[in-house]
Design an enzyme around this catalytic site. Sequence first.
Site, mmCIF file in Angstrom:
data_model
loop_
_atom_site.group_PDB
_atom_site.id
_atom_site.type_symbol
_atom_site.label_atom_id
_atom_site.label_comp_id
_atom_site.label_asym_id
_atom_site.label_seq_id
_atom_site.Cartn_x
_atom_site.Cartn_y
_atom_site.Cartn_z
ATOM 1 N N GLU A 52 8.562 -2.608 -8.768
ATOM 2 C CA GLU A 52 10.047 -2.788 -8.929
ATOM 3 C C GLU A 52 10.468 -3.650 -7.723
ATOM 4 O OE1 GLU A 52 12.059 0.735 -9.796
ATOM 5 O OE2 GLU A 52 10.651 1.271 -11.379
ATOM 6 N N GLU A 55 4.510 2.507 -14.787
ATOM 7 C CA GLU A 55 5.323 3.785 -14.578
ATOM 8 C C GLU A 55 6.253 4.260 -15.839
ATOM 9 O OE1 GLU A 55 7.328 3.874 -10.833
ATOM 10 O OE2 GLU A 55 9.087 4.912 -11.826
#
Length: 844
Positions: A441, A517
């Site tokens: 991220e 994820e």
Amino acid sequence: MKSTKNLLVVLLLCLLAMPAKAYEKEWLLTKNWRFHKGNINGAEMPNFDDSKWQKVRVPHDWAISGPFDKEIDKQVVRIVQNGEKEASEKTGRSGSLPWIGEGWYRTSFATPDVLHRLELIIDGAMSEPKVYVNGKFVGEWKYGYSCFHIDITDALNGKGKLNTLAIHLKNVEESSRWYPGAGLYRPVRLRMLPQNGIPVWGMWMYTTSLTDVNGNKGNARCVAETNVSNVAELRKARGRKSQIFVIHSLIDSKGNVVATHKAMVNERGVALSPLIVNNADLWSPENPSLYTLSAKVYADNDLLDTEYQKCGIRTVAVDAEHGFTLNGKGRKIKGVCLHHDLGALGAAVNRSALIRQLKIMKDMGADAIRTSHNMPAPWQMEICDSLGLMVMAESFDMWQYPKCKNGYARFYDEWWERDITNLILCHRQHPSIVMWSIGNEIPEQGSAKGYLLSQKMQELCHRLDPSRLVTQGCDRVDNAIGSGVLSLMDVPGLNYRTHLYQKTYDNTSRGFVLGSETTSTVSSRGVYKFPVKVSNGITYPDGQCSGYDLEYCSWSNLPEDEWQLLDDKPWTIGEFVWTGFDYLGEPTPYDNYWPSRSSYFGIVDLAGLPKDRYYLYKSRWNASEKTIHLLPHWTWHGHEGDTIPVFCYTNYPSAELFVNGRSQGRISKNPASRLDRYRLRWMNVRYEPGELKVVAYDENGNKAGEEVVRTAGKPHHIVLNAWSAQCGDIRYDGSRCCSSDDKAISLNADGEDMAFVTATIVDKDGNICPDAADQLSFRVNGNASFQAVCNGDATSTEVFTHPTMKTFHGQLVVIVRSAEKKGNASLVVTAKGLKGAKQNFVVK
């Protein structure tokens, strides 16, 4: 052909003649360490008096003994990843344990009598370690998760004399988004090296192709690569006509040499050997077969160095037509994300704890882990090799943009290349690792700068390891599509954003999507909230989440949302669920709630006890075992006549529910329903004490099995169920305890082995008391010691290292450490008003 046979004969004679410990050139520095919290001038000097410092063993986490304190690293921040618009106080974000500050470690060792060079290898130190030998500064590192090594030869005293090793560490506030731990939390070792030989991480083998694959067998072409140090110096000393070469040999699990090759060392000091292995035993999660690679370095007839290394034969590929393939066979990854802490042990790595954690995931049916969001411990990768778990080995949680004020962004520009290099050189020999991740991220993912950084890092990964894929987990999907980052990566990874999977597939060039994820469903073991409904970001006054597995976060989703994509979209290649285990820190959705100090995301709680969700995943992932699991418990005093919805997690298509023998209906899974495609739900069951039973049926309508839950009476006694690495399988029986074994559990007499003992409070008939919160006390006698205890309650501030704790919904786990002396030991567990229990151990 004749020369090859002769070479094999020579090699076998060398192996037979070699002393058993001839190649043991490395030893751990585990005992005889002294530790001091804080900074002291002159602590690096040999004559410094550390006699009043704390005696510790390494690995060691200086913060795990607490106490918990909401003021520790209290951050007033806006968590962008959570979609927050304004900053607010976050008390438990990094675990509320005293990991911030400086610390010193000191030990001593003797200079070996036979020595050319000595390397100090540190598998991880939290953080910013500065290393001194005999008062001399010999090196440093910045990233607390990196493995690194330092040549300390020039700082040593003479042969046979003592040397002082001192290491200074420093952790600063707001440098982590979760609990990082503190100290020398991974092994420290010394390694002797010849002047001209194989350097640290200097050899590995990878598979270039497989043919004629049949089950776990296939014909393999491999490449063995070994580096030799100081080759130019060696050539100069021995003359230009001298032959410098390496003999690579591959040895199977039975000791047979299956391939061998002599390779000349080139001007760069590299020897490359093609190895052909017919009918090779292929590594996979179902068949984690390992070989041993031997490398012998020669200058003419002189043997200069010998090295052995475990390895495996397997190929990894991914493309639009076949998806993800292992050994040429397509499969969808069933993975979990794991943080690096080990619950009550903190960040201090321990082999027994790692084996337990990974076996629990494997028994659930997982075939992969993601080392989120950091570089893994070598011990963890060795265990993944032997147990059969694929790995996405991750590197960074941030690059140049600081996701927290004092995080890795301070060091990225100067250190990223060294950190990725060490990650790959240290771990590339592990067959379990199937891909590298360069980031999680990352805010730069949507920019031109982010594209260039991604390109540089991926190119470095490919240069150091041409055999593996590279990914990163992107959460700003539209931006990452626009910048080209998702098309650039070997494997485009999406963190959540299930609504953007199709868009990613349509607008990127790879033709497949990985859930790097997924899910982030939240729950607390043994807790059930009413009414039962799908909820986004809901919180409760007690700081817990419902075990009905219908609650998630603003950015995430239910397990079913991911599974529908995996089942219905052939271009999805798998998922890594957030998370396999609960971990210290990041107590979402209770970031602002004290005393919440650990996560709720885990499929398994912080103590290592499965939540109900464990059986939901097991029902999908582990087809080899029958799964029939009922929830909730059936002890609801004061709720007689109330509606208590009942769920069944099973890998069978239908089931019938009974309350005290009365049918509540036979139902089947419904592919058209989001919530009923993978679960069986009876939403209108009226509670009455007694027996709750479910009978499951197979595809042909035949009875396949049943599960019974009974109303518990008053707490009566304690039952213990112990596990150690010598026991084999982890044994759980749903939400009830397994009966205690009369026989003793074995532990190794090495001071490092650990047993994990589940203590369960039951009624007189052996039914778990699901709301019991009794204070238990622990006493360990004999050749073992109490290490820690954990109950899995994210809101508990009881200290892990004190020998007393309340049970959380009737259970907790006690950790016992072996002594170094052989003998017997026992754990005695007591509580006021309850019959206690005893578990025996044999330390051998």
